[in-house]
Design a protein around this motif. Structure first.
Motif, mmCIF file in Angstrom:
data_model
loop_
_atom_site.group_PDB
_atom_site.id
_atom_site.type_symbol
_atom_site.label_atom_id
_atom_site.label_comp_id
_atom_site.label_asym_id
_atom_site.label_seq_id
_atom_site.Cartn_x
_atom_site.Cartn_y
_atom_site.Cartn_z
ATOM 1 N N VAL A 1 -47.872 3.674 -2.489
ATOM 2 C CA VAL A 1 -47.758 2.281 -2.921
ATOM 3 C C VAL A 1 -47.431 1.486 -1.658
ATOM 4 O O VAL A 1 -46.400 1.719 -1.028
ATOM 5 N N LEU A 2 -48.334 0.615 -1.271
ATOM 6 C CA LEU A 2 -48.149 -0.169 -0.044
ATOM 7 C C LEU A 2 -47.594 -1.534 -0.426
ATOM 8 O O LEU A 2 -48.303 -2.350 -1.028
ATOM 9 N N THR A 3 -46.338 -1.786 -0.082
ATOM 10 C CA THR A 3 -45.671 -2.998 -0.564
ATOM 11 C C THR A 3 -45.613 -4.105 0.495
ATOM 12 O O THR A 3 -45.927 -3.877 1.661
ATOM 13 N N LYS A 4 -45.173 -5.264 0.053
ATOM 14 C CA LYS A 4 -44.936 -6.428 0.928
ATOM 15 C C LYS A 4 -46.195 -6.808 1.717
ATOM 16 O O LYS A 4 -46.115 -7.276 2.853
ATOM 17 N N PHE A 5 -47.333 -6.569 1.095
ATOM 18 C CA PHE A 5 -48.602 -6.861 1.748
ATOM 19 C C PHE A 5 -48.777 -8.358 1.947
ATOM 20 O O PHE A 5 -49.593 -8.793 2.755
ATOM 21 N N ARG B 1 -47.143 15.255 -24.411
ATOM 22 C CA ARG B 1 -46.060 15.204 -23.426
ATOM 23 C C ARG B 1 -46.163 13.892 -22.680
ATOM 24 O O ARG B 1 -47.245 13.284 -22.592
ATOM 25 N N PRO B 2 -45.035 13.426 -22.112
ATOM 26 C CA PRO B 2 -45.103 12.181 -21.333
ATOM 27 C C PRO B 2 -45.701 12.433 -19.952
ATOM 28 O O PRO B 2 -45.611 13.535 -19.419
ATOM 29 N N TYR B 3 -46.299 11.405 -19.434
ATOM 30 C CA TYR B 3 -46.820 11.429 -18.051
ATOM 31 C C TYR B 3 -45.671 10.977 -17.145
ATOM 32 O O TYR B 3 -45.042 9.953 -17.383
ATOM 33 N N VAL B 4 -45.378 11.789 -16.118
ATOM 34 C CA VAL B 4 -44.175 11.527 -15.314
ATOM 35 C C VAL B 4 -44.531 11.158 -13.868
ATOM 36 O O VAL B 4 -45.311 11.857 -13.214
ATOM 37 N N VAL B 5 -43.957 10.054 -13.414
ATOM 38 C CA VAL B 5 -44.181 9.612 -12.028
ATOM 39 C C VAL B 5 -42.843 9.514 -11.305
ATOM 40 O O VAL B 5 -41.875 8.973 -11.848
ATOM 41 N N VAL B 6 -42.775 10.049 -10.085
ATOM 42 C CA VAL B 6 -41.582 9.893 -9.249
ATOM 43 C C VAL B 6 -41.915 8.948 -8.099
ATOM 44 O O VAL B 6 -42.957 9.079 -7.442
ATOM 45 N N PHE B 7 -41.037 7.982 -7.867
ATOM 46 C CA PHE B 7 -41.183 7.039 -6.752
ATOM 47 C C PHE B 7 -40.204 7.438 -5.647
ATOM 48 O O PHE B 7 -39.011 7.602 -5.917
ATOM 49 N N CYS B 8 -40.711 7.581 -4.426
ATOM 50 C CA CYS B 8 -39.787 7.895 -3.336
ATOM 51 C C CYS B 8 -40.141 7.098 -2.086
ATOM 52 O O CYS B 8 -41.220 6.510 -1.989
ATOM 53 N N GLY B 9 -39.217 7.089 -1.136
ATOM 54 C CA GLY B 9 -39.450 6.351 0.108
ATOM 55 C C GLY B 9 -38.142 6.020 0.799
ATOM 56 O O GLY B 9 -37.068 6.323 0.273
ATOM 57 N N VAL B 10 -38.225 5.407 1.970
ATOM 58 C CA VAL B 10 -37.010 5.054 2.694
ATOM 59 C C VAL B 10 -36.357 3.810 2.066
ATOM 60 O O VAL B 10 -36.886 3.246 1.117
ATOM 61 N N ASN B 11 -35.230 3.391 2.616
ATOM 62 C CA ASN B 11 -34.427 2.331 2.025
ATOM 63 C C ASN B 11 -35.103 0.958 2.048
ATOM 64 O O ASN B 11 -35.635 0.541 3.071
ATOM 65 N N GLY B 12 -35.045 0.291 0.910
ATOM 66 C CA GLY B 12 -35.393 -1.124 0.865
ATOM 67 C C GLY B 12 -36.870 -1.469 0.918
ATOM 68 O O GLY B 12 -37.229 -2.630 1.090
ATOM 69 N N PHE C 1 -45.365 7.782 -2.883
ATOM 70 C CA PHE C 1 -44.562 7.374 -1.734
ATOM 71 C C PHE C 1 -44.695 5.865 -1.611
ATOM 72 O O PHE C 1 -45.808 5.330 -1.551
ATOM 73 N N VAL C 2 -43.562 5.190 -1.576
ATOM 74 C CA VAL C 2 -43.583 3.740 -1.435
ATOM 75 C C VAL C 2 -43.274 3.389 0.020
ATOM 76 O O VAL C 2 -42.243 3.798 0.559
ATOM 77 N N GLY C 3 -44.208 2.704 0.651
ATOM 78 C CA GLY C 3 -44.019 2.312 2.048
ATOM 79 C C GLY C 3 -44.342 0.840 2.204
ATOM 80 O O GLY C 3 -45.213 0.316 1.515
ATOM 81 N N GLU C 4 -43.620 0.162 3.093
ATOM 82 C CA GLU C 4 -43.880 -1.275 3.232
ATOM 83 C C GLU C 4 -44.885 -1.542 4.348
ATOM 84 O O GLU C 4 -44.898 -0.853 5.375
ATOM 85 N N ALA C 5 -45.716 -2.557 4.126
ATOM 86 C CA ALA C 5 -46.749 -2.900 5.096
ATOM 87 C C ALA C 5 -46.147 -3.408 6.404
ATOM 88 O O ALA C 5 -46.816 -3.460 7.427
ATOM 89 N N LEU C 6 -44.849 -3.736 6.378
ATOM 90 C CA LEU C 6 -44.183 -4.233 7.582
ATOM 91 C C LEU C 6 -43.929 -3.126 8.602
ATOM 92 O O LEU C 6 -43.768 -3.383 9.792
ATOM 93 N N VAL C 7 -43.897 -1.888 8.145
ATOM 94 C CA VAL C 7 -43.467 -0.779 9.006
ATOM 95 C C VAL C 7 -44.443 -0.558 10.157
ATOM 96 O O VAL C 7 -45.655 -0.688 9.998
ATOM 97 N N GLY C 8 -43.911 -0.236 11.323
ATOM 98 C CA GLY C 8 -44.752 0.024 12.488
ATOM 99 C C GLY C 8 -44.996 1.511 12.685
ATOM 100 O O GLY C 8 -45.390 2.209 11.749
ATOM 101 N N ASN C 9 -44.714 1.997 13.882
ATOM 102 C CA ASN C 9 -44.958 3.405 14.210
ATOM 103 C C ASN C 9 -44.194 4.375 13.329
ATOM 104 O O ASN C 9 -44.568 5.528 13.193
ATOM 105 N N GLU C 10 -43.111 3.908 12.753
ATOM 106 C CA GLU C 10 -42.276 4.748 11.919
ATOM 107 C C GLU C 10 -43.016 5.254 10.678
ATOM 108 O O GLU C 10 -42.633 6.269 10.096
#
Ligand SMILES: Nc1nc2c(ncn2[C@@H]2O[C@H](COP(=O)(O)OP(=O)(O)OP(=O)(O)O)[C@@H](O)[C@H]2O)c(=O)[nH]1
Ligand SMILES: Nc1nc2c(ncn2[C@@H]2O[C@H](COP(=O)(O)OP(=O)(O)OP(=O)(O)O)[C@@H](O)[C@H]2O)c(=O)[nH]1
Ligand SMILES: [Mg+2]
Ligand SMILES: [Mg+2]
Lengths: 306, 312
Positions: free
Chosen positions: B261-265, B98-109, B223-232
């Motif tokens: 996944v921590l992006t824009k590091f 069977r295939p290995y399945v990954v879902v990516f989610c997170g807020v906009n952009g 969950f994809v989140g950007e390193a730029l995000v603050g308290n949110e």
């Protein structure tokens, strides 16, 4: 708008002071701690918060002040003025002029909401009767031109871009020239997302700016940004002459305090806010009514004028 | 002589009053490095509690001791308790045909689609074939964005990536199910499901995401989140997890976020606090760190480097 939550906390803190019969330095400190805590939790830049605290304290000389009522008034006014400073650079917002080309260039960090907001602004001015168009000078991001094209088509706004030209400077220059010839009044140039750490990207932004001579450069910033905003906004401003700020994604839970440091760093007013993904999720922003609302104050004129 | 020296280095006990002012400064430092207020507060409290009553040499500086205790706590927090070994799990899935399945989610952009493409590249490098499911059927250009990436990726590793799309407006849960079916038929190793960005308070969209995950039972929810995000960061993760829990099947154990996944590091200099906020809230590992806009800009978290930046 969720920024009101911040207002509530600040209001309560000042309110507590109002109830105390005698105001001493300890009480003032407690109030400032509460206000500053609320600001920090809303992501307002740490340096700006420290400055606010210092400014309030130095503006108030305890021994010189007489009665409690007067003291309270002075404190109230000082806190208010300091908060105003966070959102109001004291610059009149840019207004496009009818009957002539007004070139607006969008810049900002990756994913801030530039492309989405370009169409929102174009749509806004189109409804106001301006002859409006869009140019996609982002040749880097995959699908960037399709995104702008689909948005523009849906909002019925003329657009310009290319699938084959790789130089954003060329596209921007050609697009602006074409639309100027066709007597467009509001010409909006979308650019790629970029950040200060990548010098070549900033160089590219400067070249686009030099090619189109924008009447106004608009810095788009996401409401959820934290402490990194200040240095990024400053770097953008130092490279191109940012003249306006638009804060996006205020439909989220974010209080948008991080984005406010862009106002200080660019000495530019917030002109619009984005409140959703759709083209009309967009509101003009006016500072004074905003802060008034934030602090839950009716008439603030008595507070601002000495 | 010897005993005199000994009495000089006699010990003292740390009190809450010794610790408090140093801890207050420590909290300020964390905040200025973009750690959200709540995690900053809680981490400081727990370190202070640990140090209270501790016996220290009289030459030791309280500041140094607090800093070292803080370093230890942060390293511990950021070090994954559970390792997500994607390549191993793909092998396992393969053996189960069977295939290995990954879902990516997170807020906009935040970088879901771009980092999905980077992860595809990494999987290709490791000899896995990938099917990308264009599950963002809402945002303008989302499908074309993935089509462009698919073309670029195939130029780098011929015939290693396929795109499954249904254009715009379709139900993402059904789309993902079809994609998985196709991957089984074509014996593709991995399915990566892109989703539209959504705000954590947007109830209909959060419900739709929960449905996608419930129906398709992915191996991994990132969950994809950007390193730029603050308290949110705190609110985003709490509410994404909450939505997944609320809308799961009543008797099944809820599927929550498995990793971050921590992006824009590359955009934040030393303001690395979002890494702390995100791990603090979820207790889940940061599986990948996005460090730029090209396919090779994908790293793993360097815990010691992050902690050094935080305490600088
Ligand atoms: N909820 C919400 N989403 C928004 C808002 N403005 C933009 N977005 C979303 O944010 C994401 C990124 O927007 P874009 O317009 O592509 O951002 P960008 O700055 O052009 O991105 P790059 O060109 O890659 O730098 C998209 O999913 C948009 O739909 C807003 O006000 N509210
Ligand atoms: N500097 C930098 N930019 C990144 C990184 N990851 C993504 N980006 C950029 O961030 C912008 C948004 O990326 P997308 O992948 O479109 O984000 P998304 O989360 O899919 O956006 P929506 O689908 O609109 O919600 C693009 O300009 C990307 O190139 C990163 O690690 N570093
Ligand atoms: Mg864009
Ligand atoms: Mg996407």
């Amino acid at each position: 708008m969720v920024l009101a939550d911040l207002g509530r906390r600040i209001r309560t803190a000042i309110g507590k002071l109002g109830q105390a019969t005698i105001i001493n330095e300890d009480e003032l400190n407690a109030m400032l701690k509460e206000v500053c805590g609320a600001l920090i939790e809303a992501d307002v830049n740490v340096k700006l918060v420290h400055q606010l605290r210092t400014n309030v304290k130095s503006a108030l000389n305890f021994d010189e002040m007489t009665g409690g009522v007067n003291k309270r008034r002075v404190i109230h006014r000082t806190v208010f003025q300091e908060l105003m400073k966070l959102v109001d650079p004291g610059v009149e917002p840019f207004q496009p002029v009818k009957g002539q080309p007004n070139v607006l260039m969008f810049v900002g960090l990756q994913g801030a909401g530039k492309t989405t907001t370009c169409t929102k602004l174009a749509y806004y001015y189109q409804k106001k009767g301006f002859k409006t168009c869009l140019i996609c000078a982002d040749t880097f991001r995959a699908g960037a031109f399709d995104q702008l094209k689909q948005n523009a088509t849906k909002a019925r706004i003329p657009f310009y871009g290319s699938y084959t030209e790789v130089d954003p400077v060329v596209i921007a220059a050609q697009g602006v020239e074409k639309f100027k010839e066709e007597n467009f009044e509001v010409i909006i140039v979308d650019t790629s997302g970029r950040h200060k750490q990548e010098a070549s990207l900033f160089e590219e932004m400067l070249q686009v700016s030099n090619a189109v001579h924008p009447n106004n450069v608009i810095f788009v910033i996401d409401a959820s940004i934290g402490q990194a905003c200040e240095s990024q906004a400053r770097a953008f401003h130092e490279t191109v002459d940012v003249g306006s700020v638009i804060i996006t994604k205020l439909d989220s839970h974010a209080k948008g305090g991080g984005a406010l440091s862009a106002v200080a760093a660019t000495h530019s007013p917030i002109i619009f806010i984005g409140t959703g993904e759709h083209v009309d999720d967009f509101e003009p922003f006016r500072v004074k009514p905003f802060v008034q609302k934030l602090l839950g104050m009716g008439d603030i004129s008595g507070l601002v004028e000495k | 002589w010897f005993s005199a020296f000994k009495s000089l280095v006699s010990n003292k006990q740390l009190t809450a009053a010794d610790i408090a002012p140093v801890m207050e400064k420590m909290k300020d430092t964390l905040t200025s490095k973009n750690v959200a207020a709540e995690p900053a507060e809680k981490i400081c409290e727990s370190v202070a509690a640990k140090l209270d009553g501790k016996v220290i040499g009289s030459f030791s500086r309280v500041a140094t001791i607090v800093k070292e205790a803080m370093r230890e706590s942060l390293v511990q927090l950021l070090t994954p308790k559970r390792r997500v070994d994607i390549l191993r799990d793909i092998k396992q899935a393969k053996s189960e045909k069977r295939p290995y399945v990954v879902v990516f989610c997170g807020v906009n952009g935040v970088g879901k689609s771009t980092n999905l493409a980077k992860i595809t590249f990494w999987l290709n490098e490791n000899n896995n074939r990938v099917l990308i499911a264009a599950g963002d059927t809402f945002r303008a250009g989302a499908v074309e964005q993935l089509r462009t990436h698919t073309r670029h990726l195939n130029n780098l590793h011929p015939n290693s990536v396929q795109l499954y799309e249904q254009g715009y407006g379709k139900d993402p849960a059904g789309l993902a199910a079809s994609a998985i079916q196709i991957a089984i038929e074509r014996q593709i190793d991995v399915v990566l499901v892109d989703t539209a960005g959504r705000m954590q308070d947007n109830e209909p969209l959060m419900r739709a995401l929960s449905k996608l995950i419930r129906v398709n039972e992915p191996d991994l929810v990132l969950f994809v989140g950007e390193a730029l995000v603050g308290n949110e960061a705190v609110d985003q993760l709490v509410k994404f997890n909450q939505a997944l829990a609320d809308h799961s099947d009543r008797d099944a154990t809820p599927r929550l976020i498995d990793g971050i996944v921590l992006t824009k590091f590359d955009t934040i200099d030393d303001k690395v606090g979002a890494a702390v906020s995100m791990t603090y809230i979820t207790g889940q590992p940061i599986v990948f760190v996005g460090t730029g806009q090209t396919y090779s800009d994908l790293k793993s978290l360097n815990v010691n480097a992050v902690v050094n930046s935080l305490l600088k």
